[in-house]
Scaffold this motif. Structure first.
Motif, mmCIF file in Angstrom:
data_model
loop_
_atom_site.group_PDB
_atom_site.id
_atom_site.type_symbol
_atom_site.label_atom_id
_atom_site.label_comp_id
_atom_site.label_asym_id
_atom_site.label_seq_id
_atom_site.Cartn_x
_atom_site.Cartn_y
_atom_site.Cartn_z
ATOM 1 N N LEU A 178 0.918 -1.413 -0.049
ATOM 2 C CA LEU A 178 -0.130 0.030 -0.066
ATOM 3 C C LEU A 178 0.877 1.214 0.113
ATOM 4 O O LEU A 178 0.397 2.321 -0.751
ATOM 5 N N THR A 229 0.757 4.244 -2.695
ATOM 6 C CA THR A 229 0.622 5.578 -2.625
ATOM 7 C C THR A 229 1.653 6.416 -3.281
ATOM 8 O O THR A 229 1.022 7.371 -3.727
ATOM 9 N N TYR A 265 -5.316 4.887 0.429
ATOM 10 C CA TYR A 265 -4.468 4.110 1.366
ATOM 11 C C TYR A 265 -4.131 4.696 2.601
ATOM 12 O O TYR A 265 -4.159 3.895 3.462
#
Ligand SMILES: [Fe+2]
Ligand SMILES: [Fe+2]
Length: 321
Positions: free
Chosen positions: A54, A58, A99
């Motif tokens: 994640l 991002t 996220y």
């Protein structure tokens, strides 16, 4: 001054505009807290993978929203295509924020700070990926760009959105396919659905630009695209080994990544280069979970519906007497 006239005879922008509007969503409407129990039941090594993918995503969405889409849009002469690109750029910012929405529910702010401010910006494969793609975006930072420069920026964009995101998407889908972390998994599915329309649209733009090139220019961009893909793939393979090595999923992630690399090439109207064996049916399952109602109020999943026909408010609406 060149006001955009949406009523001119149709090019395909309106189709993409409408589709983008129809699938619009916001991060805050997904019940991430439903995942807390699953999160606590994951092994440390599994949580580590989840957090890192994640964090990497991002970084990539931040770049796509802040540089990729705006710079490609800046050189687009057609106002409607430019509008579609701006809308897609805005969705990148929603992706980026989503996220953090997942992080804020599952991990501490210290951990989030470390992942986004120290780990991702220092992870060599992410840095390489961002640099290699970003160089094509930043080549557009000037008043006039050549067809070649615009084309290669579109190639970079399609490779990023249709291919390089997927090493990150794999794990949330893999867990969701087993009924774990399904709220976060739905956010990832929404992002993935967006990326697929973005990849098709920018792929179209790329093909139009390519049609304007001479045979010699086409050879040049074909060669450069091959080199770019080979470089990125070596980097992606290394990244996948580094991230997924501890949980034994490297080979399947690479099959999934190669499958998506082929899709990116198809979006660009180019020949595919990989022949991956099928990836895990669990991931396939995660891709096609559809909406599961999380609770009585059926918080938003795949059946996310936007209210498009809203009655206008007038001053009278604020007179309560
Ligand atoms: Fe995105
Ligand atoms: Fe995108």
């Amino acid at each position: 001054m060149k006001p955009t006239n949406w009523n001119k005879e149709e090019n395909y922008s309106i189709v993409f505009w409408n589709q983008n509007i129809a699938q619009m969503w916001v991060d805050t409407e997904f019940p991430i807290s439903d995942d807390i129990r699953d999160w606590n039941e994951l092994k440390d090594s599994e949580r580590e993978v989840y957090k890192k993918v994640l964090a990497g995503l991002t970084g990539l969405d931040t770049m796509q929203g802040g540089e990729g889409m705006p710079l490609i849009a800046m050189h687009e002469a057609d106002g409607r295509k430019k509008a579609v690109m701006s809308f897609m750029g805005m969705m990148e910012q929603i992706h980026t924020k989503s996220y953090s929405t997942i992080f804020t529910t599952l991990i501490t702010s210290e951990d989030t700070d470390y992942l986004l401010e120290t780990w991702a910006p220092g992870q060599r494969n992410l840095v390489y990926k961002a640099q290699r793609i970003g160089d094509y975006y930043r080549a557009l930072l000037k008043p006039a760009a050549s067809v070649y420069e615009r084309y290669m920026a579109c190639v970079a964009s399609v490779l990023l959105e249709s291919y390089l995101f997927y090493s990150g998407f794999y794990y949330p889908l893999y867990l969701a396919g087993q009924g774990k972390m399904t709220a976060s998994g739905e956010v990832i599915r929404k992002i993935l659905i967006d990326e697929s329309i973005h990849g098709v649209f920018i792929g179209y733009i790329a093909q139009e630009l390519r049609a304007q090139m001479t045979e010699q220019e086409r050879e040049r961009v074909a060669e450069e695209t091959d080199i770019l893909l080979a470089d990125l793939h070596a980097n992606e393979t290394e990244y996948t080994r580094e991230i997924y090595g501890d949980i034994g999923l490297v080979d399947d992630v690479l099959r999934f990544v190669e499958y998506n690399a082929n899709k990116a090439l198809m979006n660009l109207g180019l020949e595919t280069v990989f022949t991956p064996a099928p990836f895990s049916a669990i991931v396939q399952n995660g891709l096609s979970t559809g909406t599961t109602n999380h609770d009585f109020f059926s918080k938003k999943g795949d059946g996310y519906v936007m209210a498009l026909n809203i009655e206008k408010m007038t001053d009278d609406d604020f007179i309560f007497a």
